[in-house]
Design an enzyme around this catalytic site. Structure first.
Site, PDB file in Angstrom:
ATOM      1  N   ASP A   1       0.863  -1.191   0.000  1.00 56.78           N
ATOM      2  CA  ASP A   1       0.000   0.000   0.000  1.00 56.78           C
ATOM      3  C   ASP A   1       0.896   1.236   0.000  1.00 56.78           C
ATOM      4  O   ASP A   1       1.861   1.316   0.751  1.00 56.78           O
ATOM      5  CB  ASP A   1      -0.902  -0.017   1.251  1.00 56.78           C
ATOM      6  CG  ASP A   1      -2.059   0.963   1.140  1.00 56.78           C
ATOM      7  OD1 ASP A   1      -3.221   0.517   1.176  1.00 56.78           O
ATOM      8  OD2 ASP A   1      -1.806   2.191   1.012  1.00 56.78           O
TER       9      ASP A   1
ATOM     10  N   ASP B   1       4.232   1.643  -4.159  1.00 57.44           N
ATOM     11  CA  ASP B   1       3.277   2.031  -5.191  1.00 57.44           C
ATOM     12  C   ASP B   1       3.062   0.872  -6.170  1.00 57.44           C
ATOM     13  O   ASP B   1       4.041   0.270  -6.636  1.00 57.44           O
ATOM     14  CB  ASP B   1       3.895   3.241  -5.925  1.00 57.44           C
ATOM     15  CG  ASP B   1       2.908   3.944  -6.826  1.00 57.44           C
ATOM     16  OD1 ASP B   1       2.057   3.273  -7.444  1.00 57.44           O
ATOM     17  OD2 ASP B   1       3.004   5.175  -6.912  1.00 57.44           O
TER      18      ASP B   1
ATOM     19  N   ALA C   1      -6.112  -1.818  -4.306  1.00 54.89           N
ATOM     20  CA  ALA C   1      -5.545  -0.451  -4.349  1.00 54.89           C
ATOM     21  C   ALA C   1      -6.187   0.362  -5.460  1.00 54.89           C
ATOM     22  O   ALA C   1      -6.280  -0.087  -6.602  1.00 54.89           O
ATOM     23  CB  ALA C   1      -4.044  -0.518  -4.560  1.00 54.89           C
TER      24      ALA C   1
ATOM     25  N   THR D   1     -16.141  -2.226  -9.036  1.00 58.66           N
ATOM     26  CA  THR D   1     -17.307  -1.509  -8.525  1.00 58.66           C
ATOM     27  C   THR D   1     -18.511  -1.630  -9.457  1.00 58.66           C
ATOM     28  O   THR D   1     -18.344  -1.802 -10.669  1.00 58.66           O
ATOM     29  CB  THR D   1     -16.935  -0.015  -8.358  1.00 58.66           C
ATOM     30  OG1 THR D   1     -18.105   0.726  -8.085  1.00 58.66           O
ATOM     31  CG2 THR D   1     -16.297   0.558  -9.619  1.00 58.66           C
ATOM     32  N   ASP D   2     -19.694  -1.452  -8.889  1.00 61.79           N
ATOM     33  CA  ASP D   2     -20.910  -1.438  -9.725  1.00 61.79           C
ATOM     34  C   ASP D   2     -21.003  -0.166 -10.566  1.00 61.79           C
ATOM     35  O   ASP D   2     -21.779  -0.104 -11.523  1.00 61.79           O
ATOM     36  CB  ASP D   2     -22.167  -1.593  -8.857  1.00 61.79           C
ATOM     37  CG  ASP D   2     -22.368  -0.502  -7.810  1.00 61.79           C
ATOM     38  OD1 ASP D   2     -21.514   0.408  -7.708  1.00 61.79           O
ATOM     39  OD2 ASP D   2     -23.384  -0.561  -7.086  1.00 61.79           O
ATOM     40  N   GLU D   3     -20.184   0.854 -10.229  1.00 59.91           N
ATOM     41  CA  GLU D   3     -20.303   2.132 -10.943  1.00 59.91           C
ATOM     42  C   GLU D   3     -19.913   2.017 -12.413  1.00 59.91           C
ATOM     43  O   GLU D   3     -20.260   2.879 -13.215  1.00 59.91           O
ATOM     44  CB  GLU D   3     -19.453   3.213 -10.264  1.00 59.91           C
ATOM     45  CG  GLU D   3     -19.900   3.480  -8.850  1.00 59.91           C
ATOM     46  CD  GLU D   3     -19.485   4.835  -8.295  1.00 59.91           C
ATOM     47  OE1 GLU D   3     -19.022   5.689  -9.068  1.00 59.91           O
ATOM     48  OE2 GLU D   3     -19.637   5.022  -7.077  1.00 59.91           O
TER      49      GLU D   3
ATOM     50  N   TYR E   1     -13.761   8.511 -12.085  1.00 55.44           N
ATOM     51  CA  TYR E   1     -13.484   7.325 -11.249  1.00 55.44           C
ATOM     52  C   TYR E   1     -14.007   6.063 -11.921  1.00 55.44           C
ATOM     53  O   TYR E   1     -13.267   5.084 -12.116  1.00 55.44           O
ATOM     54  CB  TYR E   1     -14.124   7.491  -9.860  1.00 55.44           C
ATOM     55  CG  TYR E   1     -14.240   6.188  -9.100  1.00 55.44           C
ATOM     56  CD1 TYR E   1     -13.108   5.521  -8.642  1.00 55.44           C
ATOM     57  CD2 TYR E   1     -15.492   5.602  -8.860  1.00 55.44           C
ATOM     58  CE1 TYR E   1     -13.214   4.310  -7.960  1.00 55.44           C
ATOM     59  CE2 TYR E   1     -15.600   4.397  -8.178  1.00 55.44           C
ATOM     60  CZ  TYR E   1     -14.460   3.752  -7.728  1.00 55.44           C
ATOM     61  OH  TYR E   1     -14.566   2.556  -7.054  1.00 55.44           O
TER      62      TYR E   1
ATOM     63  N   LYS F   1     -12.043   2.749 -13.427  1.00 66.64           N
ATOM     64  CA  LYS F   1     -12.273   1.378 -12.951  1.00 66.64           C
ATOM     65  C   LYS F   1     -12.730   0.492 -14.122  1.00 66.64           C
ATOM     66  O   LYS F   1     -12.331  -0.672 -14.218  1.00 66.64           O
ATOM     67  CB  LYS F   1     -13.317   1.349 -11.829  1.00 66.64           C
ATOM     68  CG  LYS F   1     -12.865   1.960 -10.514  1.00 66.64           C
ATOM     69  CD  LYS F   1     -11.710   1.219  -9.850  1.00 66.64           C
ATOM     70  CE  LYS F   1     -12.088  -0.128  -9.285  1.00 66.64           C
ATOM     71  NZ  LYS F   1     -10.980  -0.714  -8.488  1.00 66.64           N
TER      72      LYS F   1
ATOM     73  N   ASN G   1     -20.062   0.050  -0.011  1.00 66.06           N
ATOM     74  CA  ASN G   1     -19.749  -0.565   1.286  1.00 66.06           C
ATOM     75  C   ASN G   1     -19.878   0.464   2.396  1.00 66.06           C
ATOM     76  O   ASN G   1     -19.729   1.669   2.165  1.00 66.06           O
ATOM     77  CB  ASN G   1     -18.300  -1.048   1.300  1.00 66.06           C
ATOM     78  CG  ASN G   1     -18.058  -2.303   0.490  1.00 66.06           C
ATOM     79  OD1 ASN G   1     -17.226  -3.114   0.840  1.00 66.06           O
ATOM     80  ND2 ASN G   1     -18.780  -2.494  -0.613  1.00 66.06           N
TER      81      ASN G   1
ATOM     82  N   PRO H   1     -24.335  17.575   4.609  1.00 66.75           N
ATOM     83  CA  PRO H   1     -24.580  18.023   3.236  1.00 66.75           C
ATOM     84  C   PRO H   1     -25.169  16.931   2.355  1.00 66.75           C
ATOM     85  O   PRO H   1     -24.561  15.880   2.153  1.00 66.75           O
ATOM     86  CB  PRO H   1     -23.191  18.431   2.743  1.00 66.75           C
ATOM     87  CG  PRO H   1     -22.237  17.632   3.569  1.00 66.75           C
ATOM     88  CD  PRO H   1     -22.903  17.325   4.872  1.00 66.75           C
TER      89      PRO H   1
ATOM     90  N   TYR I   1     -26.363  16.088  -1.429  1.00 70.85           N
ATOM     91  CA  TYR I   1     -26.253  16.585  -2.804  1.00 70.85           C
ATOM     92  C   TYR I   1     -27.624  16.523  -3.493  1.00 70.85           C
ATOM     93  O   TYR I   1     -28.330  15.503  -3.393  1.00 70.85           O
ATOM     94  CB  TYR I   1     -25.289  15.725  -3.628  1.00 70.85           C
ATOM     95  CG  TYR I   1     -23.847  15.674  -3.137  1.00 70.85           C
ATOM     96  CD1 TYR I   1     -23.334  16.626  -2.267  1.00 70.85           C
ATOM     97  CD2 TYR I   1     -22.994  14.662  -3.582  1.00 70.85           C
ATOM     98  CE1 TYR I   1     -22.007  16.569  -1.847  1.00 70.85           C
ATOM     99  CE2 TYR I   1     -21.673  14.596  -3.174  1.00 70.85           C
ATOM    100  CZ  TYR I   1     -21.190  15.547  -2.299  1.00 70.85           C
ATOM    101  OH  TYR I   1     -19.881  15.475  -1.885  1.00 70.85           O
TER     102      TYR I   1
ATOM    103  N   ARG J   1     -23.632  16.866  -7.180  1.00 75.21           N
ATOM    104  CA  ARG J   1     -22.371  16.390  -7.775  1.00 75.21           C
ATOM    105  C   ARG J   1     -22.521  16.426  -9.295  1.00 75.21           C
ATOM    106  O   ARG J   1     -23.536  15.926  -9.821  1.00 75.21           O
ATOM    107  CB  ARG J   1     -22.148  14.957  -7.286  1.00 75.21           C
ATOM    108  CG  ARG J   1     -21.020  14.208  -7.937  1.00 75.21           C
ATOM    109  CD  ARG J   1     -20.991  12.747  -7.478  1.00 75.21           C
ATOM    110  NE  ARG J   1     -20.363  12.590  -6.188  1.00 75.21           N
ATOM    111  CZ  ARG J   1     -20.303  11.423  -5.531  1.00 75.21           C
ATOM    112  NH1 ARG J   1     -20.865  10.330  -6.033  1.00 75.21           N
ATOM    113  NH2 ARG J   1     -19.695  11.343  -4.375  1.00 75.21           N
TER     114      ARG J   1
ATOM    115  N   GLY K   1     -22.681  15.287 -12.941  1.00 74.83           N
ATOM    116  CA  GLY K   1     -22.824  13.949 -13.545  1.00 74.83           C
ATOM    117  C   GLY K   1     -23.302  12.886 -12.573  1.00 74.83           C
ATOM    118  O   GLY K   1     -23.117  11.687 -12.813  1.00 74.83           O
TER     119      GLY K   1
END
Ligand code: NAD
Ligand code: DAU
Length: 352
Positions: free
Chosen positions: A32, A58, A81, A133-135, A159, A163, A189, A214, A216, A290, A292
């Site tokens: 890490d 790295d 990572a 990720t599901d994104e 991001y 991914k 998560n 806050p 969004y 945010r 988009g």
């Protein structure tokens, strides 16, 4: 046998490492870079434990990854990572391209070189497990079915695009070179050691400090939420029995709007740490959306259940209660993260 874990000082990685060593004596080497999101204090309970080796470095450094593979001869690499925060990817996408794309590429090439030199039995057993990720699937409307593994990739943020690129690299290294890979795409998560830039921990620590909460846009964006130790158990299940080259979606069957999440956090705090000034809900503040902002994510987790028998152990009600209680029980962790003192510890440790 050994596992090489990248990003093991971050939120999910540290939960995975701690959970693994609770139930197994198979050693872990954690690599890490200790960016702002890496916190070695998450792994403090493993100090002096011979089963765990920490290496600060790295994933983009090929020579280091080569050296770790040849020195420790892991049977699998579990790749957590990443740069992981969507808002940071909007204000500064460069680090995401480097770590998430170039870093994954570096790990794949180093793994390929190492794996090519193994004997037949070790070669067949070797795994590169990519944590994604599901994104990558994009955004759903209210009526759309949840994301299945066959859903087209439609990433919308820097991001998620980085991914998605890393997922494609992993797929290609399997298809072209035969590298034995597994990919998991998980939903949001939450749980212990979650850095308080993300929704749930930010709401807990802000509420306790009497600061604004806050939200969004209109607060109606929907996410599927999974307690972090359930993500760790899903990764263990896929590592053990997942079919090589396959992807598995992991989710909690728990879709909630951001406003529902924040209300739940406030209600738990009202119960566990009541504030004389009144309900914490008074701190909810609607702010600019945010850019988009994806409207809805939802996961169809039937494949991992059908093939591997995995289902989450926690409901949202049990998981969020444990999470809020963890933050109440660890005020020093929060203070050190917020003040930056967790990084001083690293500096002392590494004379950096
Ligand atoms: P995190 O930001 O908490 O931790 C990331 C870790 O990676 C940190 O310890 C950081 O120091 C390390 N790191 C960053 N750049 C590095 C580099 N170049 N070399 C070595 N280490 C580096 O992230 P997280 O929330 O624990 O997410 C872990 C993984 O799971 C990521 O790949 C993320 O995309 C994925 N994921 C996260 C979620 C979520 O809800 N948090 C959901 C699904 C998938
Ligand atoms: O879906 C999995 C993804 O979940 C992971 O791949 C990412 O690494 C992880 O960061 C997370 O991404 P999100 O963007 O969904 O998480 P975040 O906690 O940043 O935001 C959750 C929702 O809450 C999102 O709709 C934005 C909103 N939000 C977030 C913050 C930080 C707010 O309304 N206010 C806030 O202050």
């Amino acid at each position: 046998m050994t596992l090489l874990v990248t990003g093991g000082a971050g939120f999910i990685g540290s939960n995975f490492v701690l959970d693994w060593l609770k139930s197994s004596d198979e050693p872990i080497v954690t690599l890490d870079a200790l960016t702002y999101a890496g916190n070695l204090e998450n792994l403090a309970s493993l100090q002096g434990d011979a089963r765990h080796t920490f290496v600060k470095g790295d994933i983009c450094e090929r020579a280091l990854v080569d050296q770790l593979l040849s020195q420790h001869r892991p049977r699998a690499l579990i790749h957590f990572a990443a740069e992981s925060h969507v808002d940071r990817s909007i204000s500064g996408p460069g680090a995401f391209m480097r770590t998430n794309i170039e870093g994954t590429y570096t790990l794949l090439e180093a793994s390929r070189a190492y794996w090519s030199g193994l004997g037949d039995v070790d070669k067949a057993a070797w795994r590169f497990h990519h944590v994604s990720t599901d994104e990558v699937y994009g955004s759903l409307s209210e009526q759309d079915p949840p994301f299945a593994e066959t859903k087209t990739y439609e990433p919308n943020s820097p991001y998620s695009a980085s991914k998605a690129a890393s997922d494609h690299l992993v797929r290609a290294w399997h298809h072209t070179y035969g590298l034995p890979v597994l990919t998991t795409n998980c939903s949001n998560n939450y749980g212990p050691y979650h850095f308080p830039e993300k929704l749930i921990p930010l709401m807990i620590v802000n509420a306790l400090a009497g600061k604004a909460l806050p939200i969004y846009g209109d607060g109606k964006n929907v996410r599927d939420w999974l307690f972090v130790s359930d993500h760790a158990s899903a990764i263990r299940a896929v590592l053990q029995g997942g079919r090589v080259g396959e992807t598995y979606n992991i989710g909690g069957w728990n879709e909630m709007s951001n406003l529902e999440i924040v209300h739940t956090v406030c209600e738990l705090l009202d119960e566990l740490r009541p504030d004389a000034a009144g309900s914490y809900k008074r701190l909810i503040t609607f702010v600019k959306d945010r850019p988009g902002h994806d409207r809805r994510y939802a996961i169809d987790a039937r494949k991992i259940e059908r093939e591997l028998g995995w289902r989450p152990a926690e409901t949202f009600a049990t998981g969020i209660r444990k999470t809020v209680q963890w933050y109440l029980d660890h005020p020093e962790w929060v203070v050190r993260v917020q003040s930056g003192a967790y990084r001083d510890w690293v500096a002392q440790q590494y004379q950096a």
